[in-house]
Design a protein around this motif. Sequence first.
Motif, mmCIF file in Angstrom:
data_model
loop_
_atom_site.group_PDB
_atom_site.id
_atom_site.type_symbol
_atom_site.label_atom_id
_atom_site.label_comp_id
_atom_site.label_asym_id
_atom_site.label_seq_id
_atom_site.Cartn_x
_atom_site.Cartn_y
_atom_site.Cartn_z
ATOM 1 N N THR A 232 0.765 -1.234 -0.098
ATOM 2 C CA THR A 232 -0.175 0.230 0.073
ATOM 3 C C THR A 232 0.645 1.418 -0.082
ATOM 4 O O THR A 232 2.185 1.165 0.005
ATOM 5 N N ARG A 233 0.290 2.526 -0.258
ATOM 6 C CA ARG A 233 1.089 3.750 -0.324
ATOM 7 C C ARG A 233 1.630 4.270 1.022
ATOM 8 O O ARG A 233 2.278 5.026 1.171
ATOM 9 N N SER A 234 1.143 3.302 2.207
ATOM 10 C CA SER A 234 1.830 3.653 3.542
ATOM 11 C C SER A 234 2.830 2.700 3.736
ATOM 12 O O SER A 234 3.356 2.589 4.821
ATOM 13 N N ASP A 235 3.399 1.795 2.834
ATOM 14 C CA ASP A 235 4.360 0.981 2.854
ATOM 15 C C ASP A 235 5.550 1.782 2.191
ATOM 16 O O ASP A 235 5.533 2.628 1.855
ATOM 17 N N TRP B 271 3.224 3.472 -7.933
ATOM 18 C CA TRP B 271 2.195 2.859 -7.421
ATOM 19 C C TRP B 271 1.190 3.680 -6.442
ATOM 20 O O TRP B 271 1.904 4.376 -5.642
ATOM 21 N N HIS B 272 0.036 3.205 -6.718
ATOM 22 C CA HIS B 272 -0.893 4.061 -5.966
ATOM 23 C C HIS B 272 -0.685 5.505 -5.916
ATOM 24 O O HIS B 272 -0.951 6.215 -4.925
ATOM 25 N N ARG B 273 -0.233 6.003 -6.955
ATOM 26 C CA ARG B 273 0.170 7.165 -7.269
ATOM 27 C C ARG B 273 1.247 7.848 -6.557
ATOM 28 O O ARG B 273 1.125 9.243 -6.270
ATOM 29 N N GLY B 274 1.950 7.002 -5.933
ATOM 30 C CA GLY B 274 3.043 7.753 -4.929
ATOM 31 C C GLY B 274 3.371 6.876 -3.778
ATOM 32 O O GLY B 274 2.556 7.253 -2.948
#
Length: 365
Positions: free
Chosen positions: A89-92, A113-116
């Motif tokens: 996820t984008r918090s990874d 990836w997930h817009r950044g």
Amino acid sequence: VSSVRVELGARSYDVVIGPGARHELAALLPHGVQRAAIVTQKGLAGPEGAIDIDPGLDHTVIEVPRGERAKSLATLESVARSFALFGLTRSDVVIAVGGGLVTDLAGFAAATWHRGTPVVHVATTLLAQVDAAIGGKTGVNLPEGKNLVGAFWQPHAVICDTELLASLPGAEWRSGRGEVAKYEFIGAGELSGLVLEDQVRACVALKAEVVSKDEQESGRRMVLNYGHTLAHALEALGLAGDAGDLTDAGDSSPLAASAQRFLRHGEAVAVGLCFAGRLARALGRIGDDRVAQHDAVVARYELAGELPAGADRDLLIAHMRRDKKSKGDLTFMLDGPNGVEPVRGVDPAVVGSVLDEMSKEARRR
Ligand SMILES: NC(=O)c1ccc[n+]([C@@H]2O[C@H](COP(=O)([O-])OP(=O)(O)OC[C@H]3O[C@@H](n4cnc5c(N)ncnc54)[C@H](O)[C@@H]3O)[C@@H](O)[C@H]2O)c1
Ligand SMILES: [Zn+2]
């Protein structure tokens, strides 16, 4: 171990340099990340790899092939699908462990990836440590040209662990040294006498300064291109480039058949530095002593400044006209009374005569 800050406001980050710097990885990851996707190449990192990388959290290792041809949209797709399978996820965080190929590719994968999604680079070649991993240029190649699809995506942190260079093949060392030589001409001063860690730090500090003044290459960042106009033309002619290109071409390639010396990118930059010196002299910008200094610096890094045999001057000029700095004319970064700066509209006849002079010099040796 010490660090250099790349100042870019909210996107500022540290480049941690020195032997053992890889052990700082866990501490450098963005706060609160749960999982990591390590993008690397076979034999570099991971369980059986030479490079021990431990992000200290749940992670997956994604290997991409070697060779410039693997820096492609197809590889990007397979990396993104591996992210999906892992549930990134984008918090990874994405962690690139490799040379410039891996940092460019994984950086671009993270940018999209997930817009950044944040990316941390662990640079494992000298070239990546002094150049590719810093500055946020990411991307992949198309058959039509290098780095045509990409994005500016600054890393969250960069690690330049000089211990990781111990396994680097000779050609990759030479390639990195060509870039280090370049830094001597754009303001880093003499570096060849320094220990490796200090050389890397000086190059990183200069690149960081240039990038923070001109993140998206509208002006000052062009100095990093010193020696590169000819280098890129040599690469376009198939006389220089990535070792993987040569391997992929197989024994039937004309290059393999002629046993032509094939230059790595930084080795071609070294030739480009000697050429740039001669061109600046032909245009009355510098004198013989400064040209001799170009040759001496290149020699001190144990690189050759000669134009490789088979470098056709007209083809080289045609390619140099297509350089991204030029607008149909011939534009070079050239030394002069004000240091290295762009010089536009250079007479092709002068360029041709400098190339001829270099071919003659090469034959005399
Ligand atoms: N983004 C930028 O600003 C920037 C700047 C310069 C270059 N680049 C890009 O960087 C790429 C070239 O990078 P490179 O010269 O590092 O090449 P590379 O990444 O292809 O690495 C060269 C070879 O060395 C191997 N290798 C890497 N680390 C190793 C280690 N520690 N021990 C043994 N082998 C190791 C790799 O597997 C590869 O086979 C090009 O794609 C270029 O476009 C980007
Ligand atoms: Zn370069």
